[in-house]
Scaffold this active site. Structure first.
Site, short mmCIF file in Angstrom:
data_model
loop_
_atom_site.label_atom_id
_atom_site.label_comp_id
_atom_site.label_asym_id
_atom_site.label_seq_id
_atom_site.Cartn_x
_atom_site.Cartn_y
_atom_site.Cartn_z
N SER A 42 -33.09 -9.45 16.98
CA SER A 42 -32.60 -9.84 18.30
C SER A 42 -31.81 -11.14 18.30
CB SER A 42 -33.78 -9.89 19.28
OG SER A 42 -33.32 -9.88 20.60
N ASP A 53 -19.31 -14.84 11.88
CA ASP A 53 -17.99 -14.42 12.36
C ASP A 53 -17.05 -15.60 12.59
OD1 ASP A 53 -18.85 -11.81 12.22
OD2 ASP A 53 -19.09 -11.55 14.39
N LYS A 67 -31.77 -3.67 14.38
CA LYS A 67 -31.71 -2.62 15.38
C LYS A 67 -30.55 -2.82 16.34
CE LYS A 67 -35.24 -2.37 18.00
NZ LYS A 67 -36.48 -2.20 18.69
#
Length: 116
Positions: A42, A53, A67
């Site tokens: 999460s 990034d 997930k």
């Protein structure tokens, strides 16, 4: 990061919504490493992905839980009377007993570059 998107979230049937860094300015501009493992999920995955990034940090460790979903827990006790009506008036649980909860996946999150 100074400013910009941190993550994208998408709800079924809708376009991705970009969530930006709410605080402008860089708090720390030195070297940064983020350690992750199979217990990372999460928010820690979102942070690690955004820093990677933006080329702000290196990510070290092992693969994360990965997930990439946003979930909501709904108490079934809140809809007990409706559930009992669907069950043809049969009692779902004894008075005072909880009947549990339901965990629904309501969104999926994506990296700022569109990956998951």
């Amino acid at each position: 990061i100074d400013k910009g998107p941190m993550v994208q979230v998408k709800t079924n049937g809708n376009n991705a919504q970009q969530l930006d860094d709410p605080q402008s300015g860089v708090l720390y501009d030195g070297p940064l490493a983020i350690m992750v493992n199979s217990g990372s999920a999460s928010a820690s995955e979102i942070l690690a992905a955004a820093m990677q990034d933006y080329k702000r940090a290196i990510i070290v460790g092992s693969p994360t839980y990965g997930k990439g979903t946003v979930q909501k827990v709904i108490s079934l006790d809140e809809c007990r009377s409706w559930l009992e009506s669907v069950a043809a008036g049969k009692r779902i649980a004894s008075t005072g007993d909880t009947i549990g909860s339901l965990k629904l996946t309501i969104q999926k999150f994506y990296r700022i570059n569109g990956g998951s």
